[in-house]
Design a protein around this motif. Sequence first.
Motif, short mmCIF file in Angstrom:
data_model
loop_
_atom_site.label_atom_id
_atom_site.label_comp_id
_atom_site.label_asym_id
_atom_site.label_seq_id
_atom_site.Cartn_x
_atom_site.Cartn_y
_atom_site.Cartn_z
N SER A 166 -23.82 -5.28 -14.45
CA SER A 166 -23.14 -6.02 -13.52
C SER A 166 -21.56 -6.47 -13.99
O SER A 166 -20.75 -6.55 -13.04
CB SER A 166 -23.71 -7.50 -13.83
OG SER A 166 -23.77 -8.12 -14.98
N LYS A 167 -21.33 -6.06 -15.28
CA LYS A 167 -19.96 -6.01 -15.74
C LYS A 167 -19.38 -4.66 -15.43
O LYS A 167 -18.25 -4.74 -15.26
CB LYS A 167 -20.08 -6.58 -17.24
CG LYS A 167 -20.25 -7.93 -17.57
CD LYS A 167 -20.36 -8.28 -19.18
CE LYS A 167 -20.64 -9.65 -19.34
NZ LYS A 167 -20.87 -9.96 -20.91
N LEU A 168 -19.86 -3.77 -15.89
CA LEU A 168 -19.39 -2.45 -15.86
C LEU A 168 -19.09 -1.92 -14.49
O LEU A 168 -17.80 -1.25 -14.22
CB LEU A 168 -20.31 -1.40 -16.50
CG LEU A 168 -20.68 -1.54 -17.73
CD1 LEU A 168 -21.78 -0.49 -18.19
CD2 LEU A 168 -19.53 -1.28 -18.83
N GLU A 169 -19.59 -2.60 -13.45
CA GLU A 169 -19.18 -2.03 -11.93
C GLU A 169 -17.96 -2.95 -11.85
O GLU A 169 -17.23 -2.41 -10.56
CB GLU A 169 -20.50 -2.28 -11.20
CG GLU A 169 -21.00 -3.79 -11.00
CD GLU A 169 -22.22 -3.95 -10.04
OE1 GLU A 169 -22.24 -4.95 -9.47
OE2 GLU A 169 -22.79 -2.99 -10.02
N LYS A 170 -17.57 -3.88 -12.42
CA LYS A 170 -16.40 -4.57 -12.16
C LYS A 170 -15.08 -4.02 -12.77
O LYS A 170 -14.14 -4.35 -12.65
CB LYS A 170 -16.42 -5.75 -12.40
CG LYS A 170 -17.54 -6.82 -11.57
CD LYS A 170 -17.75 -8.02 -12.16
CE LYS A 170 -18.96 -8.95 -11.36
NZ LYS A 170 -19.13 -10.19 -11.90
N LEU A 171 -15.23 -2.86 -13.89
CA LEU A 171 -14.19 -2.41 -14.35
C LEU A 171 -13.05 -1.70 -13.50
O LEU A 171 -13.44 -0.91 -12.75
CB LEU A 171 -14.72 -1.61 -15.50
CG LEU A 171 -15.57 -2.06 -16.50
CD1 LEU A 171 -15.57 -0.83 -17.54
CD2 LEU A 171 -14.47 -2.79 -17.36
N ILE B 39 -8.91 3.02 -15.42
CA ILE B 39 -10.15 3.05 -15.44
C ILE B 39 -10.65 2.49 -14.11
O ILE B 39 -9.98 1.52 -13.67
CB ILE B 39 -10.39 2.09 -16.62
CG1 ILE B 39 -10.07 2.73 -18.07
CG2 ILE B 39 -11.81 1.76 -16.53
CD1 ILE B 39 -10.28 1.84 -19.15
N LYS B 40 -11.70 3.05 -13.66
CA LYS B 40 -12.17 2.81 -12.45
C LYS B 40 -13.84 2.94 -12.39
O LYS B 40 -14.21 3.81 -13.05
CB LYS B 40 -11.75 3.63 -11.25
CG LYS B 40 -10.62 3.01 -10.38
CD LYS B 40 -10.43 3.81 -9.37
CE LYS B 40 -9.55 3.03 -8.10
NZ LYS B 40 -9.08 3.95 -6.96
N ALA B 41 -14.59 1.98 -11.86
CA ALA B 41 -15.92 1.92 -11.62
C ALA B 41 -16.10 2.36 -10.00
O ALA B 41 -15.41 1.87 -9.37
CB ALA B 41 -16.67 0.58 -12.18
N GLN B 42 -17.03 3.19 -10.01
CA GLN B 42 -17.51 3.52 -8.62
C GLN B 42 -19.04 3.67 -8.42
O GLN B 42 -19.65 4.43 -9.32
CB GLN B 42 -16.85 4.71 -8.18
CG GLN B 42 -17.12 5.11 -6.71
CD GLN B 42 -16.51 6.52 -6.39
OE1 GLN B 42 -16.62 7.66 -6.81
NE2 GLN B 42 -15.23 6.36 -5.77
#
Length: 866
Positions: free
Chosen positions: A187-192, A125-128
Amino acid sequence: MQFRYFQSLVYGLVLTVFCGVLGMACWFDFNEDHRTTTSVTERLPQSVDPSLSEVTVSFKLSDSLPEAIRLRLSSLITSTFPQVTENSCPTTSSRHLHLQFGYVPDGPIQLAEKRALKTNEGFIIKAQKGRLPHCLTLAADGKATELSDFKSSRGASYGAYAVMQDLGFRFLHPLKPQNDSVTLDFSKLEKLSRTEEPRWETRAMHLHTMHPLELTNLVNGWGLRGPQDLRGWEEMLPYWTYFMEWMTAHKQNEVEWMLLWSPNAGTYNQSAERQNRLKRLTTVSKDWGVDVGAVTPVRFVQQNGWTLLRNHESRKGQPNEERQNINEILHNINWLLQAGFTAIGGELGEGEFSSAPAANTIQELNAIADHLAAQNPKVPYRVKVHVSQKQYAKGYQDPMTRKDINFNYLPLYANSNVGVLPHTIQIYSLDDPAPTYENENFMDMFRFIKMAATGAVEGRRREVLFYPETSYWVSYDIDVPLFLPVYAYRRVHDLRLIARDETSGEMKRKNAHIHGQVIFSSGWEWGYWFNDVITAEAAWNPRLNAASSALAFQEIIRDTFRLDEKVDGRSSGLAQLISSISQNQHRLLILGQHSNARQNSIEKRNGMAYMAGVDSFDEIGMWTRENLPSPLKNSVPLTQPNKFRDDWAFQFARPFYLNEAKYNSELKPLLRAMANTFQQDAQRIQAFKEQKIIKGLEFFLQEFTDGAHINSLRAAFVFNIYEARLARSKNKSANEMKPFFNSLDRLLQTGRQITDRRKSLIPMQPAHQKLVTAWEANDSQNPTDYRFGYLWTAYNLFYWQRELNKLRYVEDDKSNFCYMNIIKASDLEGKVNGPTQQAEAFARMAPYFRSCATIPTSEPNLQQGW
């Protein structure tokens, strides 16, 4: 509860005679094909976060995901988010989320990362951040096997559902998915960013459909009104897709169930029509990437099992008897394969406590496994290994004790392509005291696990799937009812115990390991879905880095529920609270520990023995232990912990059984500690629920609260029963006894207020709820041997009422073990003119035993008794 009753009745009646003592309310519909022919049901009122309307969402679902999952994810996204767009980063939006599941060229997840995954079930899982600062991409994908093949297998599906849960979708109860807790905190999702791999390769669910559960009719091809009710069966099909989604969300890759053979179904039992219905179910499962197993005993004929060998009695003594037997078995195996099953499971012997000829058993196991290997090498054959005792296979040596081996362990001598499912029962972990099924604990089963994994017999290593229970049913837990998250706590402990042996114990030294877990599930209401979901997640990752099983348990709860340590500056605390309640249950119910007291023995001095219900056949086993000489006293197996029976306590004729001094020193402190502790637990979880800290869990927190209050009421009820017995033993007058009965009546009435409320909350259509809550009727037929749904006793507080009625009405303690009998054991035996039917025929001629051989023909009046 598996296959106990016919044994209990045969032994119990015969011995006593000869000894002279005559559940869907959901918020969406499925985009299904022709297999699902009806809509689901009325929808729950939903409260989607208004802030979602301020965000635009787009999504890309790769062909590397199964079509069924692509359709489902598309439905979830478009029905939840108000603004769904095709543009992956629109300039007109203030915030935008782009979801990318499966392989997408030039996505955040690189091919090298996919290749680095160890298994096809692992995922990334990656956020970008997007090309514009207000855009965020969340991607999930699994392993790439070759440059030309970007299929991610199950890993992409697991990753997609992991992201959906990160967004706030919840799939906790198998029949009740939720979207009312979805929020988008960028703010949380971008740290996934995480990579996950499974600890073990097989993570399966066993639905024990010998019990009349939520899906028993569906998976056996029965409608509400029986096997001919095709429309009624098709109306239940959506439940199966809900369940497959739950399986995928919690990374389970196989489901199995007990296939039943009902005497009332006639030729339908093995008909083309039934095979067709089963194939529709197996096809849906495969569409979701889930393997499907049928559990079909070889010789078992109890509880309507779909037995592979049905005609062996007629062949006895024939020269080619065993060859004909094997031909019959393999013919029936082929029928199952044609129905689409991808795994076959079995049972040993002729019953839980009855062995079969050892040489024939080995020959039959090998024949099945070899046949499957020839038909399709990917179809495994596995057999359950039970914890029952005192059966031995003569001539087959235990590799460690050098004595005749426990018959249940006989598969160690089968070919290595015969897999095993080491089975433990009830709430007990492998290393807990477990005074049930003639055991002191289950450490010998742990020994078997290691023998099977390491190839202790002639180096024959084989597939080993740990097979613990998350509910048991008859008279023990969910049907009392009791709320027992201790099940999940001890399952986490078990898996950590096994994993530690793989990393630093005997299995490590011999380069061995187990291959996974199969969860024995027997119902989901009263919080038992919690036991299943936590145990399922623990098989993916048992959190070996945690310092203790309690801390690992808390970590799995937090991760599964997606709980933050802090919510609006307040501690969420749910994981710690459930863990604390579970540890209290472990201390009191299993260990029997209260205050600073330590019992010399937990026999009759553990809380579970008293919180559980008791039925007629439990009492037969208790009676033989107190009244028959050795070796007869243990000849009737006890399938739950023994206890000091209240109706035998404080009696002049039994001065050493449970007198007042013994009660005050050994039992009363435990009963009082349970009543006080469980009341405090109920108050704590009630207070937590009322704080409304966690959004979207209201339904489930109410279930936990109701369950905790039921535990508190049950503990108080049991305590009051014993206090009333003590008062009666002192010749209290009817007027002096009245306060005791008033107190018990109030506790029963309060309990029924809770059960009445919970009955309407089962996430099934009202017509289908009858299958699990009602006594059998024309519009609620089931294929099991039981005349009622698995929750009928729970919602009527049957075991409580039986105890109260016995206190109030029954004076003759010699005959009352068959009072209010609801189990007709010959129904469960399955043999025409078998020993149980013969025993019952005799019993019906003796007034003393008549109630052991009969049950009400329609729903009985519990207050009056019978």
